[in-house]
Design a protein around this motif. Structure first.
Motif, PDB file in Angstrom:
ATOM      1  N   ASP A   1       0.814  -1.231   0.000  1.00 58.80           N
ATOM      2  CA  ASP A   1       0.000   0.000   0.000  1.00 58.80           C
ATOM      3  C   ASP A   1       0.841   1.273   0.000  1.00 58.80           C
ATOM      4  O   ASP A   1       0.298   2.383   0.007  1.00 58.80           O
ATOM      5  N   GLU A   2       2.185   1.156   0.006  1.00 58.81           N
ATOM      6  CA  GLU A   2       3.050   2.326  -0.053  1.00 58.81           C
ATOM      7  C   GLU A   2       3.398   2.739  -1.489  1.00 58.81           C
ATOM      8  O   GLU A   2       3.985   3.803  -1.695  1.00 58.81           O
TER       9      GLU A   2
ATOM     10  N   HIS B   1       2.469   3.746  -5.422  1.00 59.60           N
ATOM     11  CA  HIS B   1       1.384   4.447  -6.112  1.00 59.60           C
ATOM     12  C   HIS B   1       1.743   4.716  -7.574  1.00 59.60           C
ATOM     13  O   HIS B   1       2.910   4.963  -7.911  1.00 59.60           O
ATOM     14  N   ASP B   2       0.684   4.672  -8.417  1.00 58.25           N
ATOM     15  CA  ASP B   2       0.804   5.044  -9.833  1.00 58.25           C
ATOM     16  C   ASP B   2       1.888   4.234 -10.553  1.00 58.25           C
ATOM     17  O   ASP B   2       2.645   4.773 -11.376  1.00 58.25           O
TER      18      ASP B   2
END
Length: 340
Positions: free
Chosen positions: A252-253, A255-256
């Motif tokens: 969950d750390e 992104h994109d």
């Protein structure tokens, strides 16, 4: 076992005699009528010794038993309570005077919520392991610079020089707290700092030549190893973060990852500086992350432990990999920051 009534009604005899309690503690009733608490024990060398505690009734039965237990705690550390005159007199503390451990735990309780959980754990563990067994039952008024230095020498003697300095600082902060709350008059830990062995500073072993670094990476990635370990090392040298931040990386750390600006946002509680850290990801780093999905996308961490997948990769896994590739003493996982 003695009782208050038996002690109070004990009469003097023509010769001095003893009334035994337990654990080597006894009341010495003198021919003159005075009564003195003493304790028999064997020194670390096996010699039988007698420790004089205090007269009765200045020291009650309850306090005498506490003093006996304190002497035993000191003896378990390999210290002879009689030989260490700076420590033994502190066993005669008044019943109302708070001991160092109680004050230390109060200090810790006021601060632990301000610290990261790992640091809070390190602080209390160091006190429970290295400090409380030696001086935890002593009141601040009986702890001298020599006593503090004795505690720290035990830490230094096992080679933990930097730990000794950290523990000295924590003892000092506890004494400052005790002074502020009117339970101590001075800080004996403040004056012993120059007496400690100096900490040797130096950077971690690291290869900083570009060609040698390429050769090291090639050799290491050619080693027979678990794919998760190999990918962990690759993400480490592609991002130049700390090894612990790679080991604890969570899905969950990220992104994109399929976009134009993929990033890794390491949360503040996992950072040494205790603030959020944003890491831009090169295409090669994104490829590493995608390659991990078959191994770990059902677990919270990118790099799960092979035996216990709900916890992160072993902290020594990457180091062992480098060692097996022939780089023991030449390069460590943290050294990639210097390489970068």
């Amino acid at each position: 076992m003695l009782t208050d009534t038996k002690i109070r009604t004990a009469k003097p005899a023509e010769k001095a005699y003893r009334l035994a309690d337990s654990g080597g503690l006894f009341l010495h009733v003198m021919a003159s009528g005075s009564k003195i608490w003493r304790m028999r024990y064997r020194s670390p060398e096996g010699k039988e010794q007698t420790l004089t505690l205090a007269p009765y009734p200045a020291m009650s039965l309850q306090d005498a038993r506490r003093a006996r237990d304190a002497a035993k705690d000191i003896k378990r550390q390999g210290i002879d309570p009689v030989a260490h005159k700076k420590i033994a007199p502190a066993l005669l503390r008044p019943a109302h005077e708070e001991v160092f451990e109680a004050i230390a735990r109060e200090w810790y309780g006021q601060r632990r919520d301000l610290w990261r959980p790992r640091h809070a754990h390190d602080v209390i563990t160091s006190l429970e392991r290295d400090v409380f067994p030696l001086i935890g039952k002593l009141p601040p008024s009986q702890i001298t610079p020599r006593t503090v230095l004795h505690v720290l020498r035990h830490v230094e003697d096992r080679g933990a020089i930097e730990t000794a300095h950290r523990i000295r600082q924590r003892i000092s902060e506890i004494f400052v707290h005790a002074i502020a709350t009117d339970r101590a008059d001075s800080d004996p830990a403040a004056v012993v700092k120059p007496a400690l062995r100096p900490v040797k500073r130096g950077r971690q072993p690291a290869i900083t030549d570009l060609d040698e670094a390429r050769e090291m990476i090639r050799k290491t990635e050619d080693m027979a190893a678990h794919p998760v370990t190999l990918l962990a090392m690759r993400l480490l040298y592609l991002t130049a973060v700390r090894p612990g931040e790679v080991r604890g990386a969570r899905w969950d750390e990220f992104h994109d990852l399929s976009g134009s600006e993929p990033i890794w946002v390491i949360v503040a509680e996992r950072m040494k500086m205790d603030r959020e850290h944003v890491v831009p990801l090169a295409p090669a780093a994104v490829e590493v992350i995608e390659a991990l999905r078959p191994f770990s996308d059902r677990w919270p961490h990118l790099f799960p432990n092979s035996r216990r997948p709900r916890v992160p990769l072993c902290e020594n896994a990457i180091g062992y990999l480098l060692n097996r590739a022939g780089y023991h003493g030449r390069h460590v996982p943290h050294g990639f920051r210097a390489t970068f």
